[in-house]
Design a protein around this motif. Sequence first.
Motif, PDB file in Angstrom:
ATOM      1  N   PRO A 130       0.814  -1.211   0.000  1.00  0.00           N
ATOM      2  CA  PRO A 130       0.000   0.000   0.000  1.00  0.00           C
ATOM      3  C   PRO A 130       0.845   1.258   0.000  1.00  0.00           C
ATOM      4  N   CYS A 131       0.214   2.365  -0.359  1.00  0.00           N
ATOM      5  CA  CYS A 131       0.897   3.653  -0.239  1.00  0.00           C
ATOM      6  C   CYS A 131       1.268   3.845   1.229  1.00  0.00           C
ATOM      7  N   SER A 132       0.273   3.725   2.119  1.00  0.00           N
ATOM      8  CA  SER A 132       0.511   3.932   3.557  1.00  0.00           C
ATOM      9  C   SER A 132       0.122   2.693   4.346  1.00  0.00           C
ATOM     10  N   LEU A 164       7.948  -5.980   0.439  1.00  0.00           N
ATOM     11  CA  LEU A 164       6.717  -5.275   0.796  1.00  0.00           C
ATOM     12  C   LEU A 164       7.013  -3.795   1.003  1.00  0.00           C
ATOM     13  N   ARG A 165       6.223  -2.942   0.374  1.00  0.00           N
ATOM     14  CA  ARG A 165       6.358  -1.513   0.612  1.00  0.00           C
ATOM     15  C   ARG A 165       5.200  -1.035   1.491  1.00  0.00           C
ATOM     16  N   GLY A 166       5.349   0.127   2.077  1.00  0.00           N
ATOM     17  CA  GLY A 166       4.284   0.724   2.875  1.00  0.00           C
ATOM     18  C   GLY A 166       4.875   1.886   3.652  1.00  0.00           C
ATOM     19  N   PHE A 195       5.896   6.913   7.529  1.00  0.00           N
ATOM     20  CA  PHE A 195       6.081   8.368   7.563  1.00  0.00           C
ATOM     21  C   PHE A 195       5.777   8.850   6.159  1.00  0.00           C
ATOM     22  N   LYS A 196       4.719   9.631   6.003  1.00  0.00           N
ATOM     23  CA  LYS A 196       4.267  10.008   4.663  1.00  0.00           C
ATOM     24  C   LYS A 196       4.562  11.473   4.338  1.00  0.00           C
ATOM     25  N   PRO A 197       5.221  11.713   3.206  1.00  0.00           N
ATOM     26  CA  PRO A 197       5.444  13.100   2.781  1.00  0.00           C
ATOM     27  C   PRO A 197       4.223  13.572   1.988  1.00  0.00           C
ATOM     28  N   SER A 209       3.235   3.648 -10.400  1.00  0.00           N
ATOM     29  CA  SER A 209       2.072   4.099  -9.620  1.00  0.00           C
ATOM     30  C   SER A 209       2.139   5.613  -9.469  1.00  0.00           C
ATOM     31  N   HIS A 210       3.239   6.118  -8.871  1.00  0.00           N
ATOM     32  CA  HIS A 210       3.391   7.572  -8.761  1.00  0.00           C
ATOM     33  C   HIS A 210       3.704   8.192 -10.127  1.00  0.00           C
ATOM     34  N   GLY A 211       4.308   7.399 -11.001  1.00  0.00           N
ATOM     35  CA  GLY A 211       4.698   7.906 -12.318  1.00  0.00           C
ATOM     36  C   GLY A 211       3.510   8.281 -13.185  1.00  0.00           C
ATOM     37  N   ILE A 264       5.242  -0.932  -6.807  1.00  0.00           N
ATOM     38  CA  ILE A 264       3.836  -0.880  -7.194  1.00  0.00           C
ATOM     39  C   ILE A 264       2.943  -0.718  -5.961  1.00  0.00           C
ATOM     40  N   GLU A 265       1.978   0.201  -6.052  1.00  0.00           N
ATOM     41  CA  GLU A 265       1.024   0.351  -4.947  1.00  0.00           C
ATOM     42  C   GLU A 265      -0.182  -0.581  -5.143  1.00  0.00           C
ATOM     43  N   VAL A 266      -0.435  -1.369  -4.094  1.00  0.00           N
ATOM     44  CA  VAL A 266      -1.510  -2.360  -4.111  1.00  0.00           C
ATOM     45  C   VAL A 266      -2.248  -2.272  -2.771  1.00  0.00           C
ATOM     46  N   SER A 312      -4.458   6.918   1.166  1.00  0.00           N
ATOM     47  CA  SER A 312      -3.671   7.821   0.316  1.00  0.00           C
ATOM     48  C   SER A 312      -3.480   7.164  -1.049  1.00  0.00           C
ATOM     49  N   ASP A 313      -3.411   7.994  -2.070  1.00  0.00           N
ATOM     50  CA  ASP A 313      -3.134   7.544  -3.440  1.00  0.00           C
ATOM     51  C   ASP A 313      -4.065   6.448  -3.970  1.00  0.00           C
ATOM     52  N   ALA A 314      -5.338   6.550  -3.621  1.00  0.00           N
ATOM     53  CA  ALA A 314      -6.310   5.538  -4.060  1.00  0.00           C
ATOM     54  C   ALA A 314      -6.360   5.418  -5.594  1.00  0.00           C
ATOM     55  N   ASP A 315      -6.276   6.543  -6.292  1.00  0.00           N
ATOM     56  CA  ASP A 315      -6.462   6.529  -7.757  1.00  0.00           C
ATOM     57  C   ASP A 315      -5.419   5.699  -8.510  1.00  0.00           C
ATOM     58  N   GLN A 316      -4.261   5.566  -7.903  1.00  0.00           N
ATOM     59  CA  GLN A 316      -3.172   4.877  -8.616  1.00  0.00           C
ATOM     60  C   GLN A 316      -2.901   3.484  -8.044  1.00  0.00           C
ATOM     61  N   THR A 317      -3.732   3.080  -7.087  1.00  0.00           N
ATOM     62  CA  THR A 317      -3.455   1.816  -6.384  1.00  0.00           C
ATOM     63  C   THR A 317      -4.168   0.656  -7.066  1.00  0.00           C
TER      64      THR A 317
HETATM   65 MN    MN Z   1       1.814   6.799  -2.667  1.00  0.00          MN
END
Ligand code: MN
Length: 343
Positions: free
Chosen positions: A101-103, A125-127, A130-132, A271-273, A297-299, A308-313
């Motif tokens: 996930p993004c967060s 695994l990403r996640g 601390f979110k900027p 995803s962010h790209g 990749i955001e999943v 956060s970042d629902a549109d690209q997940t």
């Molecule tokens: Mn994100």
Amino acid sequence: MVIVMNRHASEDEIMNVIEFVEALGARTHLSRGQEKIVIGVIGDKRNIQKEQIKVLPGVEDVVSILKPYKLVSREFKEQDTIVRLNGVEIGGEQPVVIAGPCSVESEKQIIETARLVKAHGAQLLRGGAFKPRTSPYSFQGLGEDGLKLLKKAKEETGLYIVTEVLDAMDVPMVAEYADILQIGARNMQNYKLLKAVGKIDKPVLLKRGLSATLTEFLLSAEYILSEGNPNVILCERGIRTFVEYSRNTLDLNIVPMIKRVSHLPILVDPSHGTGRRELVIPLSLAAIVSGADGLLIEVHPQPERSWSDADQTLSPDQFALLMRKLDSLVKWLRNEESVIYTN
Ligand code: MN
Ligand code: PEP
């Protein structure tokens, strides 16, 4: 400046060259490649003359590196850097997939995501804990509690953890939980943070700044290497352009270009790209064809509910589809590689 040692140079000769150069006020970086032993000379080189060094025992050649970045350059190190975690190679033969996930939102969310991305073949695994965030009113991440949840997800699944560190002061804490520390696009030129992650012994995933040139990107990586940490993974995540249909413009040109000028591995984050989930699969495949060493990749189990970042997940089904396509592509590329990657 790079000092190339003779293949038969002894340890004493190598040490002698290092001491000689450092006594003149510069710093050195020793790199033992398969074919060559080279000593990079960085910092203050005012008192150093090539001729003096060329005649030292064991020295084969002294070459100036004309590019502003040195340690990250192919001139300094010819072979690709492979960042190794136990059982995973980044920059090796196989592309890696870092997904999640993004967060980090909750224990249930991160563990469910970890299980599903692992089931479909992701190695890490990403996640974000601390979110900027662009707005101070948006969710800022769970902080250390989020890191603890990532640790749980690792215990459950064995997946390595990639998570962002926002502040130099937090580096020791984040390094306790993370296997790879991420420096986000907004922090690519936070030199204090780059120096801090340069001093640790964990790999760093460095994302390209929103408007960073290739040289600026590599100079940021140079900060980390010059502090002693050789395990840097670059990540193209899209840059700001005039286009209005996507969040960013994924600059895949940079992938083969980086491969020419640098030995560091480079991943791509579609995803962010792109900022749009329907573009993530095609751009992921394009990234691998361009020569990227893997994807970020955001999943999310329920993307529309992402904090956060629902549109690209991607949804679990979309991620599964991506991994199937990737598998076919990688098999095909293995046969075609000599046709696609020419110098
Ligand atoms: Mn994100
Ligand atoms: C992220 O990967 O979580 C992130 C915030 O990305 P970027 O720094 O590329 O915007």
